[in-house]
Enzyme design. Sequence first.
Site, PDB file in Angstrom:
ATOM      1  N   VAL A 144      92.457 -28.722  58.832  1.00 34.81           N
ATOM      2  CA  VAL A 144      92.175 -29.458  57.603  1.00 34.81           C
ATOM      3  C   VAL A 144      92.505 -30.923  57.869  1.00 34.81           C
ATOM      4  O   VAL A 144      93.634 -31.254  58.245  1.00 34.81           O
ATOM      5  CB  VAL A 144      93.011 -28.933  56.422  1.00 34.81           C
ATOM      6  CG1 VAL A 144      92.606 -29.638  55.131  1.00 34.81           C
ATOM      7  CG2 VAL A 144      92.850 -27.427  56.282  1.00 34.81           C
ATOM      8  N   ILE A 145      91.521 -31.791  57.708  1.00 36.28           N
ATOM      9  CA  ILE A 145      91.694 -33.213  58.017  1.00 36.28           C
ATOM     10  C   ILE A 145      91.546 -34.020  56.732  1.00 36.28           C
ATOM     11  O   ILE A 145      90.602 -33.818  55.970  1.00 36.28           O
ATOM     12  CB  ILE A 145      90.678 -33.657  59.078  1.00 36.28           C
ATOM     13  CG1 ILE A 145      90.903 -32.844  60.363  1.00 36.28           C
ATOM     14  CG2 ILE A 145      90.803 -35.156  59.358  1.00 36.28           C
ATOM     15  CD1 ILE A 145      89.896 -33.113  61.454  1.00 36.28           C
ATOM     16  N   ASP A 184      88.895 -38.822  51.772  1.00 31.53           N
ATOM     17  CA  ASP A 184      89.077 -39.832  50.732  1.00 31.53           C
ATOM     18  C   ASP A 184      89.441 -39.247  49.371  1.00 31.53           C
ATOM     19  O   ASP A 184      89.739 -39.988  48.438  1.00 31.53           O
ATOM     20  CB  ASP A 184      87.792 -40.660  50.580  1.00 31.53           C
ATOM     21  CG  ASP A 184      87.475 -41.448  51.840  1.00 31.53           C
ATOM     22  OD1 ASP A 184      88.429 -41.816  52.543  1.00 31.53           O
ATOM     23  OD2 ASP A 184      86.282 -41.669  52.121  1.00 31.53           O
ATOM     24  N   HIS A 235      90.872 -33.262  47.916  1.00 37.64           N
ATOM     25  CA  HIS A 235      90.434 -31.958  48.406  1.00 37.64           C
ATOM     26  C   HIS A 235      91.334 -31.478  49.541  1.00 37.64           C
ATOM     27  O   HIS A 235      91.637 -30.283  49.652  1.00 37.64           O
ATOM     28  CB  HIS A 235      88.979 -32.057  48.890  1.00 37.64           C
ATOM     29  CG  HIS A 235      88.418 -30.768  49.389  1.00 37.64           C
ATOM     30  ND1 HIS A 235      88.101 -29.719  48.561  1.00 37.64           N
ATOM     31  CD2 HIS A 235      88.115 -30.350  50.656  1.00 37.64           C
ATOM     32  CE1 HIS A 235      87.636 -28.707  49.277  1.00 37.64           C
ATOM     33  NE2 HIS A 235      87.625 -29.076  50.556  1.00 37.64           N
ATOM     34  N   PHE A 294     100.876 -18.839  60.782  1.00 38.35           N
ATOM     35  CA  PHE A 294     100.145 -20.009  60.293  1.00 38.35           C
ATOM     36  C   PHE A 294      99.825 -20.948  61.455  1.00 38.35           C
ATOM     37  O   PHE A 294     100.712 -21.569  62.035  1.00 38.35           O
ATOM     38  CB  PHE A 294     100.971 -20.726  59.239  1.00 38.35           C
ATOM     39  CG  PHE A 294     100.245 -21.837  58.534  1.00 38.35           C
ATOM     40  CD1 PHE A 294      99.245 -21.547  57.618  1.00 38.35           C
ATOM     41  CD2 PHE A 294     100.562 -23.163  58.767  1.00 38.35           C
ATOM     42  CE1 PHE A 294      98.572 -22.567  56.943  1.00 38.35           C
ATOM     43  CE2 PHE A 294      99.901 -24.187  58.100  1.00 38.35           C
ATOM     44  CZ  PHE A 294      98.903 -23.882  57.189  1.00 38.35           C
ATOM     45  N   ARG A 327      96.409 -32.120  69.074  1.00 31.46           N
ATOM     46  CA  ARG A 327      97.128 -30.861  68.894  1.00 31.46           C
ATOM     47  C   ARG A 327      96.278 -29.648  69.241  1.00 31.46           C
ATOM     48  O   ARG A 327      96.708 -28.518  69.066  1.00 31.46           O
ATOM     49  CB  ARG A 327      97.619 -30.770  67.432  1.00 31.46           C
ATOM     50  CG  ARG A 327      98.754 -31.729  67.148  1.00 31.46           C
ATOM     51  CD  ARG A 327      98.906 -32.072  65.683  1.00 31.46           C
ATOM     52  NE  ARG A 327     100.030 -32.965  65.465  1.00 31.46           N
ATOM     53  CZ  ARG A 327     100.018 -34.273  65.752  1.00 31.46           C
ATOM     54  NH1 ARG A 327      98.918 -34.827  66.237  1.00 31.46           N
ATOM     55  NH2 ARG A 327     101.095 -35.021  65.548  1.00 31.46           N
TER      56      ARG A 327
END
Length: 220
Positions: free
Chosen positions: A146-147, A150, A153, A178, A192
Amino acid sequence: MATSPATSSAAARASSFARLSNAPLRAPRAAAVSFPSPNSARPAALVADARASRLPVVAAAAAGHQRLMGSLTNTEGLRFAVVVARFNEIVTNLLLQGALEAFERYSVKAENITVVSVPGSFEIPVAAQKLGKSGKYDAILCIGAVIRGDTTHYDAVANSAASGVLNAGLSAGVPCVFGVLTCDDMDQALNRAGGKAGNKGAETAITAIEMASLFRHHLA
């Protein structure tokens, strides 16, 4: 002639001053200060507190407590499912590759690994819960990325994925590990996923092996 009271008082003060001036000077006596000897008895309250603080350690040592840990070498028969999100696939594919290589390195057989693909990180928990409740697997890996963008979300998906994976493991009674990256930008994610920060997919697999071994051999 009679001496006036004032004159008599002045003469008395002068006589007293002469006596004080001629008296030998004495050094002031220092106040006695006592320091406790190292061998002196400590206050009973301090001794009691010190003994109380050592009691749990002494009791545990005397009882010969048992320590349970998972093993990374005893992987025979362990089965794993990997739930991987397709969203941000350039990252999640690298994480998946790292996980599979870690399984191979620790002698987990390929036929004991099932890879399940889901659209995004938000969908990972429900698939993990279903796989965990099937009774077919000793641990579930949850891989996604998940990045931050703007809008908010990012926060909604990241928080839902984290709490959802935790709840999946608790409800299924199977370790759900996780492995969802939550990063500010793509560079952080790629670092990563095999870059200078290592591969978090591989770390997730190693954690899953240890937890699966712990549950199989000690907590069953």
